[in-house]
Enzyme design. Structure first.
Site, PDB file in Angstrom:
ATOM      1  N   LEU A   1       3.190  -6.149  11.181  1.00 35.50           N
ATOM      2  CA  LEU A   1       3.276  -6.378  12.618  1.00 35.50           C
ATOM      3  C   LEU A   1       1.876  -6.582  13.196  1.00 35.50           C
ATOM      4  O   LEU A   1       0.913  -5.949  12.744  1.00 35.50           O
ATOM      5  CB  LEU A   1       3.949  -5.184  13.302  1.00 35.50           C
ATOM      6  CG  LEU A   1       5.481  -5.246  13.402  1.00 35.50           C
ATOM      7  CD1 LEU A   1       6.139  -5.417  12.048  1.00 35.50           C
ATOM      8  CD2 LEU A   1       6.014  -4.007  14.080  1.00 35.50           C
TER       9      LEU A   1
ATOM     10  N   GLY B   1       4.958  -3.966   7.792  1.00 36.05           N
ATOM     11  CA  GLY B   1       5.904  -5.052   8.047  1.00 36.05           C
ATOM     12  C   GLY B   1       5.871  -6.124   6.965  1.00 36.05           C
ATOM     13  O   GLY B   1       6.882  -6.785   6.706  1.00 36.05           O
TER      14      GLY B   1
ATOM     15  N   ASN C   1       3.079   1.940   5.159  1.00 31.78           N
ATOM     16  CA  ASN C   1       1.963   2.862   5.425  1.00 31.78           C
ATOM     17  C   ASN C   1       1.909   3.317   6.884  1.00 31.78           C
ATOM     18  O   ASN C   1       0.882   3.804   7.351  1.00 31.78           O
ATOM     19  CB  ASN C   1       0.639   2.163   5.059  1.00 31.78           C
ATOM     20  CG  ASN C   1       0.399   0.917   5.893  1.00 31.78           C
ATOM     21  OD1 ASN C   1       1.337   0.210   6.228  1.00 31.78           O
ATOM     22  ND2 ASN C   1      -0.844   0.654   6.248  1.00 31.78           N
ATOM     23  N   GLU C   2       3.015   3.153   7.614  1.00 28.33           N
ATOM     24  CA  GLU C   2       2.992   3.416   9.060  1.00 28.33           C
ATOM     25  C   GLU C   2       2.439   4.791   9.424  1.00 28.33           C
ATOM     26  O   GLU C   2       1.695   4.933  10.386  1.00 28.33           O
ATOM     27  CB  GLU C   2       4.401   3.267   9.650  1.00 28.33           C
ATOM     28  CG  GLU C   2       4.843   1.839   9.869  1.00 28.33           C
ATOM     29  CD  GLU C   2       5.354   1.171   8.598  1.00 28.33           C
ATOM     30  OE1 GLU C   2       5.283   1.791   7.523  1.00 28.33           O
ATOM     31  OE2 GLU C   2       5.805   0.026   8.695  1.00 28.33           O
TER      32      GLU C   2
END
Ligand SMILES: CCCCCCCCCCC/C=C/C(=O)SCCNC(=O)CCNC(=O)[C@H](O)C(C)(C)COP(=O)(O)OP(=O)(O)OC[C@H]1O[C@@H](n2cnc3c(N)ncnc32)[C@H](O)[C@@H]1OP(=O)(O)O
Length: 333
Positions: A108, A153, A177-178
């Site tokens: 993203l 994303g 890995n957010e």
């Protein structure tokens, strides 16, 4: 590194809200992927399509420099290309790859997610969901030829594909890995990972925000094959041939109830609006239990997201991981 870059991008976007990350790549034409005469590439500034009508395959190359992040413009162009290919009966499969080896996609676009108006978040988030749904539910066979790093994303996009071939380069890590950015992966990101690698591996990977190098990615099953860098495209084509030799490959899988497990029939009916509906109703009761509430905001939550606290919290209610959100049941059960 992803953490540092993520924070840097977010901070910069806060201070430069006009910096939209809108970089237009020049158009380009060239021979068809299969080398056939008279067949030209098409696409848009950010998405190059190399058709091989004889094989029924198109190579879709992401070219949104510098990192193929999912800007709104890029998502829109990607969806248009997919729709064109789906509507053209010549094609039965696409190979999704990057026009910029080294980076498959940075996921993203972080500049889309702060310093904007609420309507923009709605529009952006809807486009992200649509990208996921359209690839996930496509009637085309989609093979990912992952020729670069693929966090968050970028990883999600590859998870929508039927098969993932990753180039064997230790720099080409892949994963969700957010949490390392202080954000919670939406439940549908999580469900895709669970479907691919199993619950325990997904749980650990999401909690720690793991980015797997190729050997590890293959071991846990987040990719299906790791090959030398110069063989990624040819391997993807061989895999595609194998898939296309089956008369009803993708619809067949759907009919067997495999591979599309994240979506319930209800969600399939009106997916994007259904998925964003909780965001549109921010007065919903807080769905997290007390122990979870104390975990918010997570340590390291980017400052700009804190400034967007009301929106962020309503999003968190929509995007929680690992089954704490009652609404997730209607999608993931
Ligand atoms: C809609 C409402 C929002 C509310 C909040 C809800 C949150 C829900 C979010 C849920 C799920 C999120 C999913 C995501 O995908 S978040 C994005 C995660 N991505 C990353 O962590 C990747 C970060 N990038 C990197 O690690 C590296 O850039 C990379 C390894 C990809 C490449 O490294 P390289 O050294 O080749 O390049 P640079 O680091 O120098 O980067 C070049 C320029 O690109 C900019 N950049 C990088 N990543 C992004 C990105 N994701 N979005 C936008 N821009 C990005 C970077 O800043 C550099 O810019 P400049 O050239 O201008 O310096």
């Amino acid at each position: 590194m992803a953490l540092a870059v993520g924070m840097r991008v977010l901070t910069r976007a806060l201070h430069r809200p006009w910096a939209r990350g809108l970089r237009v790549a020049p158009g380009r034409t060239g021979p068809a992927a299969g080398g056939g005469d008279g067949v030209r590439c098409f696409g848009s500034p950010r998405v190059l399509v190399e058709p091989d009508p004889a094989a029924g395959v198109a190579v879709v190359k992401m070219r949104n420099p510098p990192v193929n992040s999912f800007s709104l413009e890029f998502l829109t162009e990607l969806l248009i290309s997919l729709e064109k290919l789906e509507n053209d009966k010549t094609f039965r499969g696409i190979i999704l790859t990057s026009d910029h080896p080294g980076i498959f996609s940075a996921g993203l676009d972080l500049t889309e997610m702060c310093g904007r108006k609420p309507e923009h978040y709605m529009e952006y988030w809807k486009a992200v969901q649509e990208m996921w749904l359209r690839f996930y539910l496509s009637n085309l066979v989609v093979i990912a030829a992952i020729n670069g790093v693929s966090p968050a994303g970028g990883c999600l996009l590859s998870l929508t594909c039927d098969y993932r071939v990753l180039a064997n380069n230790p720099k080409y890590t892949i994963g969700l890995n957010e949490t390392r950015l202080g954000i919670v992966a939406p439940f549908w990101f999580k469900d895709m990972m669970v479907n691919t690698v199993g619950y325990r591996t997904a749980e650990r990977a999401l909690q720690l925000g793991l980015l797997f190098p190729p050997a590890e990615a293959l071991r846990v099953g987040v990719v299906d094959q790791v090959v030398p860098e110069d063989q990624v495209q040819s391997t993807a084509r061989s895999v595609m041939a194998q898939w296309l030799a089956i008369p009803v490959c993708r619809p067949g899988v759907q009919n067997q109830g495999l591979g599309r497990a994240v979506l319930s029939p209800e969600a399939l009916g009106e997916a994007p609006s259904c998925l964003i509906q909780p965001l549109a109703a921010p007065d919903d009761p807080w769905p997290l239990d007390a122990s979870r509430q104390s975990a918010f905001p997570p340590r390291g939550l980017p400052a700009c997201l804190c400034l967007q606290a009301p929106l962020f919290l309503s999003l968190v209610r929509t995007l929680v991981g690992f089954g704490v959100h009652p609404k997730s049941k209607r999608i993931s059960s």
